[in-house]
Design an enzyme around this catalytic site. Sequence first.
Site, PDB file in Angstrom:
ATOM      1  N   ARG A 269      33.939  -0.879  31.279  1.00 18.19           N
ATOM      2  CA  ARG A 269      32.950  -0.009  30.634  1.00 18.19           C
ATOM      3  C   ARG A 269      33.146   1.410  31.160  1.00 18.19           C
ATOM      4  O   ARG A 269      33.007   1.642  32.361  1.00 18.19           O
ATOM      5  CB  ARG A 269      31.535  -0.474  30.959  1.00 18.19           C
TER       6      ARG A 269
ATOM      7  N   CYS B 260      33.930 -10.949  25.185  1.00 20.09           N
ATOM      8  CA  CYS B 260      33.604 -10.277  26.441  1.00 20.09           C
ATOM      9  C   CYS B 260      32.108 -10.246  26.738  1.00 20.09           C
ATOM     10  O   CYS B 260      31.674  -9.562  27.634  1.00 20.09           O
ATOM     11  CB  CYS B 260      34.188  -8.871  26.475  1.00 20.09           C
TER      12      CYS B 260
ATOM     13  N   ARG C 241      16.451  -8.699  22.934  1.00 24.28           N
ATOM     14  CA  ARG C 241      16.616  -9.493  24.152  1.00 24.28           C
ATOM     15  C   ARG C 241      15.737  -9.004  25.307  1.00 24.28           C
ATOM     16  O   ARG C 241      15.536  -9.714  26.280  1.00 24.28           O
ATOM     17  CB  ARG C 241      18.088  -9.469  24.574  1.00 24.28           C
TER      18      ARG C 241
ATOM     19  N   ARG D 147      36.893   0.240  27.309  1.00 21.82           N
ATOM     20  CA  ARG D 147      36.055   0.504  26.146  1.00 21.82           C
ATOM     21  C   ARG D 147      35.650   1.970  26.156  1.00 21.82           C
ATOM     22  O   ARG D 147      35.191   2.482  27.180  1.00 21.82           O
ATOM     23  CB  ARG D 147      34.812  -0.373  26.172  1.00 21.82           C
TER      24      ARG D 147
ATOM     25  N   ASN E  88      26.642 -10.236  23.350  1.00 20.76           N
ATOM     26  CA  ASN E  88      25.262  -9.813  23.622  1.00 20.76           C
ATOM     27  C   ASN E  88      24.655  -9.108  22.415  1.00 20.76           C
ATOM     28  O   ASN E  88      23.586  -9.477  21.933  1.00 20.76           O
ATOM     29  CB  ASN E  88      25.197  -8.881  24.829  1.00 20.76           C
ATOM     30  N   ASP E  89      25.370  -8.081  21.936  1.00 22.47           N
ATOM     31  CA  ASP E  89      24.843  -7.365  20.776  1.00 22.47           C
ATOM     32  C   ASP E  89      24.954  -8.201  19.507  1.00 22.47           C
ATOM     33  O   ASP E  89      24.063  -8.184  18.667  1.00 22.47           O
ATOM     34  CB  ASP E  89      25.569  -6.026  20.597  1.00 22.47           C
TER      35      ASP E  89
ATOM     36  N   GLU F 251      30.765  -6.732  17.240  1.00 16.05           N
ATOM     37  CA  GLU F 251      29.421  -6.954  17.764  1.00 16.05           C
ATOM     38  C   GLU F 251      28.342  -6.693  16.726  1.00 16.05           C
ATOM     39  O   GLU F 251      27.168  -6.651  17.037  1.00 16.05           O
ATOM     40  CB  GLU F 251      29.180  -6.120  19.028  1.00 16.05           C
TER      41      GLU F 251
ATOM     42  N   HIS G 274      31.636  -2.598  61.588  1.00 14.44           N
ATOM     43  CA  HIS G 274      32.897  -3.333  61.488  1.00 14.44           C
ATOM     44  C   HIS G 274      32.689  -4.841  61.548  1.00 14.44           C
ATOM     45  O   HIS G 274      33.410  -5.596  60.924  1.00 14.44           O
ATOM     46  CB  HIS G 274      33.859  -2.882  62.578  1.00 14.44           C
TER      47      HIS G 274
END
Lengths: 85, 543
Positions: free
Chosen positions: B295, B500, B463, B331, B452-453, B429, B188
């Site tokens: 996700r 995103c 990557r 998604r 990213n993609d 993407e 706690h």
Amino acid sequence: MREFQYIVTDNEGIHARPAGELVKLAKTFASDVKVVKDGREADCKKIFALMGLGAKKGSELSFVITGEDETEACEELEKFMRENL
Amino acid sequence: MTTYSGKSVFGGIAIGKLCVWQKKESRIRRVRIEDPDEEMERFERAKKEAAAQLKDLYDKALREVGEVNAAIFEIHQMMLEDGDYNESVENIVRTQRVNAEYAVASTADNFAGMFAEMEDDYMKARAADVRDISERLIAVLSGTGSPVTVSDEPVIIVADDLAPSETVQLDKDKVLAFVTVHGSPNSHTAILARTMGIPALIGTDIPLERQMDGKPAVVDGAGGCVYVEPDEDFLDKMREKQREELDRKEMLQTLKGKESVTVDGKKVLLYANIGSLRDLSAAMENDAEGIGLFRSEFLYLESEDFPTEEEQFLVYKTAAETMAGKRVIIRTLDIGADKKCDYFGLEPEENPALGLRGIRICLTRTEVFKTQLRALFRASAFGKIAVMYPMIISVEEVRRIKELAEEARRELAAEGTPFGMPEQGIMIETPAAVMMSRELAKEVDFFSIGTNDLTQYTLAIDRQNPRLDAFYDPRHPAVLRMIAMTAANAHLENTWVGICGELAADTELTEAFLKMGIDELSVSPGSILPLRKKVRETKLSGS
């Protein structure tokens, strides 16, 4: 007697807070409520015994309910488990 | 200066005097009693008093540290009423003819022992709860009460470990930091420190001696160290560090509840990326205006078989209800490539990044896809859900998805199952989707650019391969042009567009994104407030 099986999906398992809520709910019924895990049985109206089962994510539990309001108790408890654990 | 180290529970710098916490050791005497009935009555009265104290503590905690942290005192009340616990006390009183204090102490040892032996760390930590309620009962029985007072000036609390009732009775304004010798990240003290946002260390090798009391010290929460009797130079350095941290924290706090709008009035939505329900609290704490990427893979990856419609429905419903009317973009399943599930039985691939993944799996295994769609539509009745499809390259794919969605909708309607129709959008993407963005925009409500993609496919750079770092430029103009083109085409068809990927959090690019007309940026929860700061400092016109 009514019975249902449940596999815990909550990542934290039956920890203090949901255990408290489950005991509170079980106590609203006159029926006797037992929870069985790996052959060990606990009274669902007793918080230490319930927590003592150490139910974790993936644990298989069976609920055995006996008493005058067993049908209603079975429904409500199963609903609670599905929604919270 | 002496340095002690421990495990960090919460970061931050605290500077102040040490206060060594002394637990009142109430020695329990075993006393023979004549009348067990009378002793049990005494026990029942004490229980009532203890329950009343716990009720007060619950109310106090509710006001000060919120419902989640207060719940423990409600649970303590239930523990007091526990059948086995009470039976054990009564048994000891009646069979051994001893005082209630002794019976409670023996019972506490047995029950705490049971928890301490459990495998699970969380359950192990619950032994402290048993001890806590038992000590409370004993204090009432022996009339010692338990008011807790700390000195007048704020201090660094040094203790073996603190029981929940001890932590809540502390005057929160008087605590700068917690340093404990024992305790676990689930204790706690740790939970409270996180809620209060003050530095805390556990498992610290500091001696709990009287002479430590009142010594000046510095706690470096993030670094996991306590410096006792620091010299002036060191103190100055730490004061500077503390000031910087405070400034940053205060600045970010002032941004909560504020609009994400530029100096000249352009508004942008700042959403959070999350990977499971557990991340929702971080999103809320950081004042996310919605969820921009939920996700759904965890449902599949953490499972040993296909998750059922019901399991999925409950997760999506919880997310929608938690965000209470704010948009939650979920998604659909995006496995394959680096994220694999054995039970899907997918063949190994030579080139998984270009293989059977994302929507390609969904359109091949339509039964799996439809289960997810049904769960999503049902959950839409409970909040503002939006559904987003990954890895799209063509208009035909989107049309096929819409047919399947329509089938799912008709089934639900025929069954009379309640559902809602969410907004539907796609991830942009692949370079193909960018080139087709005008046509794709006609088909959907929104776009979300997965940088990213998109970067990996545009630059043809893996990557994961560190040897390519020299060639890799996350702000490559080709990628930025792809984003600009997508945004322009989307807006021609009145489709809104978000980003995103990791690039969304890059504050160097915020101005450029806003100029392109990006409507929404979705980033990790911790990046929301810094990004809001940047947006509010940005001026688009005249520069």
